[in-house]
Write a protein that holds these residues in place. Structure first.
Motif, PDB file in Angstrom:
ATOM      1  N   GLN A 101       0.818  -1.209   0.000  1.00 10.03           N
ATOM      2  CA  GLN A 101       0.000   0.000   0.000  1.00 10.03           C
ATOM      3  C   GLN A 101       0.856   1.265   0.000  1.00 10.03           C
ATOM      4  OE1 GLN A 101      -2.278  -0.934   3.587  1.00 10.03           O
ATOM      5  NE2 GLN A 101      -4.146  -1.038   2.368  1.00 10.03           N
ATOM      6  N   MET A 102       1.947   1.234   0.756  1.00 11.76           N
ATOM      7  CA  MET A 102       2.801   2.421   0.843  1.00 11.76           C
ATOM      8  C   MET A 102       3.520   2.705  -0.468  1.00 11.76           C
ATOM      9  SD  MET A 102       2.243   3.817   3.734  1.00 11.76           S
ATOM     10  CE  MET A 102       3.598   4.989   3.962  1.00 11.76           C
ATOM     11  N   GLN A 103       3.729   1.682  -1.286  1.00 10.51           N
ATOM     12  CA  GLN A 103       4.312   1.932  -2.612  1.00 10.51           C
ATOM     13  C   GLN A 103       3.332   2.704  -3.491  1.00 10.51           C
ATOM     14  OE1 GLN A 103       6.559  -1.496  -4.377  1.00 10.51           O
ATOM     15  NE2 GLN A 103       5.910  -2.514  -2.493  1.00 10.51           N
ATOM     16  N   ASP A 104       2.061   2.335  -3.424  1.00  9.87           N
ATOM     17  CA  ASP A 104       1.053   3.100  -4.161  1.00  9.87           C
ATOM     18  C   ASP A 104       0.950   4.519  -3.611  1.00  9.87           C
ATOM     19  OD1 ASP A 104       0.330   1.121  -5.952  1.00  9.87           O
ATOM     20  OD2 ASP A 104      -1.214   0.289  -4.654  1.00  9.87           O
ATOM     21  N   PHE A 105       1.073   4.651  -2.299  1.00  8.77           N
ATOM     22  CA  PHE A 105       1.055   5.977  -1.677  1.00  8.77           C
ATOM     23  C   PHE A 105       2.213   6.820  -2.212  1.00  8.77           C
ATOM     24  CE2 PHE A 105       1.719   8.584   2.372  1.00  8.77           C
ATOM     25  CZ  PHE A 105       0.673   9.444   2.099  1.00  8.77           C
ATOM     26  N   ALA A 106       3.383   6.195  -2.348  1.00  9.93           N
ATOM     27  CA  ALA A 106       4.555   6.909  -2.872  1.00  9.93           C
ATOM     28  C   ALA A 106       4.325   7.351  -4.313  1.00  9.93           C
ATOM     29  CB  ALA A 106       5.793   6.024  -2.774  1.00  9.93           C
ATOM     30  N   ARG A 107       3.720   6.497  -5.110  1.00 10.10           N
ATOM     31  CA  ARG A 107       3.419   6.893  -6.485  1.00 10.10           C
ATOM     32  C   ARG A 107       2.511   8.123  -6.507  1.00 10.10           C
ATOM     33  NH1 ARG A 107       2.978   1.184  -6.792  1.00 10.10           N
ATOM     34  NH2 ARG A 107       4.665   0.304  -8.043  1.00 10.10           N
ATOM     35  N   GLY A 108       1.522   8.096  -5.600  1.00 14.81           N
ATOM     36  CA  GLY A 108       0.589   9.213  -5.547  1.00 14.81           C
ATOM     37  C   GLY A 108       1.245  10.516  -5.133  1.00 14.81           C
ATOM     38  N   VAL A 109       2.120  10.454  -4.139  1.00  6.63           N
ATOM     39  CA  VAL A 109       2.803  11.666  -3.682  1.00  6.63           C
ATOM     40  C   VAL A 109       3.688  12.213  -4.794  1.00  6.63           C
ATOM     41  CG1 VAL A 109       4.435  12.617  -2.010  1.00  6.63           C
ATOM     42  CG2 VAL A 109       2.694  10.988  -1.255  1.00  6.63           C
ATOM     43  N   ARG A 110       4.372  11.331  -5.502  1.00  7.66           N
ATOM     44  CA  ARG A 110       5.213  11.791  -6.615  1.00  7.66           C
ATOM     45  C   ARG A 110       4.371  12.460  -7.696  1.00  7.66           C
ATOM     46  NH1 ARG A 110      10.683   9.206  -8.058  1.00  7.66           N
ATOM     47  NH2 ARG A 110      11.514   8.569  -6.036  1.00  7.66           N
ATOM     48  N   TYR A 111       3.206  11.892  -7.978  1.00  7.18           N
ATOM     49  CA  TYR A 111       2.336  12.499  -8.981  1.00  7.18           C
ATOM     50  C   TYR A 111       1.899  13.894  -8.529  1.00  7.18           C
ATOM     51  CZ  TYR A 111      -1.941  13.531 -11.547  1.00  7.18           C
ATOM     52  OH  TYR A 111      -2.908  14.159 -12.288  1.00  7.18           O
ATOM     53  N   LEU A 112       1.491  14.009  -7.276  1.00  6.91           N
ATOM     54  CA  LEU A 112       0.985  15.291  -6.778  1.00  6.91           C
ATOM     55  C   LEU A 112       2.082  16.350  -6.685  1.00  6.91           C
ATOM     56  CD1 LEU A 112      -1.362  13.932  -3.961  1.00  6.91           C
ATOM     57  CD2 LEU A 112      -2.067  14.893  -6.161  1.00  6.91           C
ATOM     58  N   THR A 113       3.330  15.909  -6.523  1.00  5.42           N
ATOM     59  CA  THR A 113       4.440  16.860  -6.435  1.00  5.42           C
ATOM     60  C   THR A 113       5.222  16.961  -7.742  1.00  5.42           C
ATOM     61  OG1 THR A 113       5.853  15.120  -5.498  1.00  5.42           O
ATOM     62  CG2 THR A 113       4.695  16.548  -3.945  1.00  5.42           C
ATOM     63  N   SER A 114       4.667  16.357  -8.803  1.00  6.42           N
ATOM     64  CA  SER A 114       5.259  16.434 -10.152  1.00  6.42           C
ATOM     65  C   SER A 114       6.675  15.884 -10.200  1.00  6.42           C
ATOM     66  CB  SER A 114       5.227  17.885 -10.669  1.00  6.42           C
ATOM     67  OG  SER A 114       3.903  18.381 -10.709  1.00  6.42           O
ATOM     68  N   VAL A 115       6.891  14.769  -9.514  1.00  7.57           N
ATOM     69  CA  VAL A 115       8.176  14.069  -9.566  1.00  7.57           C
ATOM     70  C   VAL A 115       7.962  12.745 -10.282  1.00  7.57           C
ATOM     71  CG1 VAL A 115      10.058  13.036  -8.252  1.00  7.57           C
ATOM     72  CG2 VAL A 115       8.980  15.139  -7.433  1.00  7.57           C
ATOM     73  N   ASP A 116       8.643  12.536 -11.381  1.00  6.97           N
ATOM     74  CA  ASP A 116       8.472  11.322 -12.159  1.00  6.97           C
ATOM     75  C   ASP A 116       8.824  10.085 -11.331  1.00  6.97           C
ATOM     76  OD1 ASP A 116       9.746   9.201 -14.282  1.00  6.97           O
ATOM     77  OD2 ASP A 116       8.088  10.340 -15.150  1.00  6.97           O
ATOM     78  N   GLU A 117       8.066   9.007 -11.545  1.00  4.39           N
ATOM     79  CA  GLU A 117       8.286   7.774 -10.778  1.00  4.39           C
ATOM     80  C   GLU A 117       9.698   7.227 -10.939  1.00  4.39           C
ATOM     81  OE1 GLU A 117       5.447   4.775 -11.551  1.00  4.39           O
ATOM     82  OE2 GLU A 117       3.723   5.932 -10.868  1.00  4.39           O
ATOM     83  N   SER A 118      10.261   7.390 -12.121  1.00  4.85           N
ATOM     84  CA  SER A 118      11.574   6.805 -12.392  1.00  4.85           C
ATOM     85  C   SER A 118      12.731   7.699 -11.972  1.00  4.85           C
ATOM     86  CB  SER A 118      11.697   6.477 -13.886  1.00  4.85           C
ATOM     87  OG  SER A 118      11.578   7.662 -14.654  1.00  4.85           O
ATOM     88  N   LYS A 119      12.438   8.925 -11.523  1.00  2.00           N
ATOM     89  CA  LYS A 119      13.501   9.862 -11.155  1.00  2.00           C
ATOM     90  C   LYS A 119      14.066   9.522  -9.782  1.00  2.00           C
ATOM     91  CE  LYS A 119      14.549  14.810 -10.745  1.00  2.00           C
ATOM     92  NZ  LYS A 119      14.002  16.185 -10.829  1.00  2.00           N
ATOM     93  N   LYS A 120      15.372   9.412  -9.694  1.00  2.00           N
ATOM     94  CA  LYS A 120      16.011   9.112  -8.427  1.00  2.00           C
ATOM     95  C   LYS A 120      15.885  10.284  -7.459  1.00  2.00           C
ATOM     96  CE  LYS A 120      17.644   4.955  -9.151  1.00  2.00           C
ATOM     97  NZ  LYS A 120      17.191   3.816  -8.313  1.00  2.00           N
ATOM     98  N   GLN A 121      15.447   9.975  -6.246  1.00  2.00           N
ATOM     99  CA  GLN A 121      15.289  10.975  -5.202  1.00  2.00           C
ATOM    100  C   GLN A 121      15.821  10.394  -3.895  1.00  2.00           C
ATOM    101  OE1 GLN A 121      12.596  14.203  -5.789  1.00  2.00           O
ATOM    102  NE2 GLN A 121      14.336  13.831  -7.130  1.00  2.00           N
ATOM    103  N   HIS A 122      16.087  11.262  -2.930  1.00  3.85           N
ATOM    104  CA  HIS A 122      16.512  10.748  -1.635  1.00  3.85           C
ATOM    105  C   HIS A 122      15.394   9.928  -0.997  1.00  3.85           C
ATOM    106  CE1 HIS A 122      19.485  14.068  -2.058  1.00  3.85           C
ATOM    107  NE2 HIS A 122      20.263  13.198  -1.459  1.00  3.85           N
ATOM    108  N   SER A 123      14.156  10.360  -1.161  1.00  3.50           N
ATOM    109  CA  SER A 123      13.002   9.660  -0.601  1.00  3.50           C
ATOM    110  C   SER A 123      12.220   8.982  -1.716  1.00  3.50           C
ATOM    111  CB  SER A 123      12.082  10.652   0.129  1.00  3.50           C
ATOM    112  OG  SER A 123      10.833  10.061   0.429  1.00  3.50           O
ATOM    113  N   PRO A 124      11.689   7.783  -1.476  1.00  7.05           N
ATOM    114  CA  PRO A 124      10.846   7.158  -2.503  1.00  7.05           C
ATOM    115  C   PRO A 124       9.580   7.957  -2.772  1.00  7.05           C
ATOM    116  CG  PRO A 124      10.718   5.937  -0.432  1.00  7.05           C
ATOM    117  CD  PRO A 124      11.829   6.927  -0.286  1.00  7.05           C
ATOM    118  N   TYR A 125       9.232   8.863  -1.869  1.00  5.26           N
ATOM    119  CA  TYR A 125       8.055   9.722  -2.040  1.00  5.26           C
ATOM    120  C   TYR A 125       8.389  11.014  -2.798  1.00  5.26           C
ATOM    121  CZ  TYR A 125       6.441   6.538   1.568  1.00  5.26           C
ATOM    122  OH  TYR A 125       6.122   5.399   2.269  1.00  5.26           O
ATOM    123  N   GLY A 126       9.625  11.129  -3.268  1.00  5.40           N
ATOM    124  CA  GLY A 126      10.090  12.375  -3.847  1.00  5.40           C
ATOM    125  C   GLY A 126      10.624  13.278  -2.748  1.00  5.40           C
ATOM    126  N   ASP A 127      11.180  14.406  -3.131  1.00  6.44           N
ATOM    127  CA  ASP A 127      11.851  15.266  -2.150  1.00  6.44           C
ATOM    128  C   ASP A 127      11.192  16.633  -1.994  1.00  6.44           C
ATOM    129  OD1 ASP A 127      13.717  13.260  -1.735  1.00  6.44           O
ATOM    130  OD2 ASP A 127      15.129  14.051  -3.211  1.00  6.44           O
TER     131      ASP A 127
END
Length: 432
Positions: A238-264
């Motif tokens: 579930q938290m992986q789907d949550f991370a995808r959602g946060v990245r979408y809402l913050t305009s961070v591509d899923e494949s982009k490397k970030q310090h956090s899996p939720y984007g930065d």
């Protein structure tokens, strides 16, 4: 040389190893090693195990009780003969461990890609064809944060015992923060304009201590939860789907490397609450998860809001936080922790801590960026027994007793499936 030997030994199993690779989403050489190990076990003990069984066994991706159940199953199938360690099993284990480390798709804290689908605890589906390993860190033992901090009174050993067991069985590592009593808080230590008292003052101080620990220890992020939390046994997916959602809402591509899996680019993530509203200045952006079998039917969501009721059954949405109620489980980035400590810690408060944080998100104080999910992923567990044990803020309800334990809107409650997980039984009980 070792790789060459492994290749020669495993080459005949390539065709069957491909099936394992598709189902378990790990590398082909690792699958071949798993089948090789399974063949050895069958030869020595007459026990037929799948490659995935062997993966779980050697990589310790299942809990200790589940591993014990596997040992017990082997022993029972041998008509009571005690299980013995043989050279073949040792070699199989060493070979599997080496190749799993080399391919490390799921080494230690990783889980396969995709959302939950019926038939297995973690799905191997990849809906968009991208490499989601960065996203998958949201399913590790700290749910993609540097720490998972739990606030609880030292004397509530009942809660600490249960949550520790629950977390262990679902593969989550906890770090405890001792809650404080209001009597331990001196007036000189309070910030100006502090109007809280009693248990609400103690709750504020306990949460602020947890927030401060993020800064003191230089954590990049941490989840903070209360000690009576419950979650679905599938929380790591579930938290992986949550991370995808946060990245979408913050305009961070899923494949982009970030310090956090939720984007930065977030301050507060709020997956555990008891009700949420859409933001007043709603930008209309939603991340919608359809056909999610971890979402309770609407008739079993007592806090269902009108805006969520418009979606089909089994739908979960993520959006910019409006004003979530209850700080059951929330995460702070290092940046977010600094903002919260300054605004809610040093300046004082008149509202209860959870309301104050909700207002801070709602009003965007210090440009606080908050995101939440509906329905929630974490919820307060209601244990059977005296009602006054639910919360340390309640008194005088000891004569009122709850007959049946429950956790609101959680489909496969980890707390209600403890015994099944201990016994290795994956036929989990649904609450309804």
């Amino acid at each position: 040389m070792c790789r060459l030997i492994c290749w020669v030994w495993l080459k005949p199993t390539a065709r069957r190893g491909e099936g394992c690779r598709q189902s378990a989403k790990i590398s082909l050489p690792a699958c071949q090693a798993l089948e090789f190990a399974a063949t050895w076990v069958q030869k020595d003990y007459g026990v037929s195990l799948s490659e995935l069984d062997m993966f779980l066994f050697f990589s310790k991706e299942v809990s200790i009780p589940s591993m014990s159940a596997l040992w017990q199953t082997i022993s029972l199938r041998r008509n009571g003969m005690a299980f013995r360690t043989t050279p073949s099993l040792i070699i199989a284990g060493a070979l599997t461990t080496f190749l799993l480390f080399e391919s490390s798709h799921l080494w230690r804290n990783q889980v396969p890609q995709g959302s939950w689908r019926s038939g297995s605890l973690y799905s191997a589906s990849n809906t968009n064809g991208t490499d989601l390993l960065d996203i998958e860190r949201a399913g590790n033992a700290t749910l993609g944060f540097q720490k998972v901090l739990v606030i609880g009174l030292k004397e509530r050993t009942d809660k600490r015992d249960l949550l520790t067991l629950q977390a262990s069985l679902t593969g989550i590592d906890l770090s405890w923060i001792d809650a404080v009593h209001s009597d331990d808080i001196k007036e000189k230590g309070l910030p100006p304009a502090m109007y809280l008292e009693g248990n609400f003052l103690a709750s504020w101080r306990s949460h602020i201590n947890a927030v401060r620990s993020i800064i003191e220890n230089r954590y990049t992020s941490a989840m903070i939860m209360e000690d009576d939390m419950d979650w679905d046994v599938r929380i790591r997916t579930q938290m992986q789907d949550f991370a995808r959602g946060v990245r979408y809402l913050t305009s961070v591509d899923e494949s982009k490397k970030q310090h956090s899996p939720y984007g930065d680019d977030w301050d507060v993530l709020w997956p555990g609450h008891c009700g949420e509203y859409l933001p007043e200045n709603d930008d209309g952006r939603r991340f919608v998860i359809n056909d999610d079998e971890t979402v309770a039917p609407k008739m079993h969501q007592p806090t269902l809001k009108e805006h969520l009721a418009e979606y089909p059954e089994h739908t979960r949405i993520l959006h910019k936080a409006g004003a979530p109620i209850c700080t059951f489980a929330y995460a702070l980035s290092a940046r977010g922790a600094a903002k919260v400590l300054y605004y809610l810690g040093t300046k004082g408060q008149g509202a209860h801590y959870d309301n104050a944080l909700a207002f801070m998100c709602r009003d965007g104080n210090l440009d606080l960026k908050c995101y939440s999910v509906e329905p929630f992923l974490f919820q307060h567990h209601r244990a059977a027994g005296p009602l006054d044990k639910d919360s340390d803020n309640l008194n005088g309800e000891h004569n009122q007793v709850r007959e049946t334990a429950f956790t609101e809107s959680i489909v496969w409650s980890a707390r209600l499936n403890l015994e099944k997980m201990i016994l290795g039984d994956t036929n989990y009980t649904m609450q309804w």
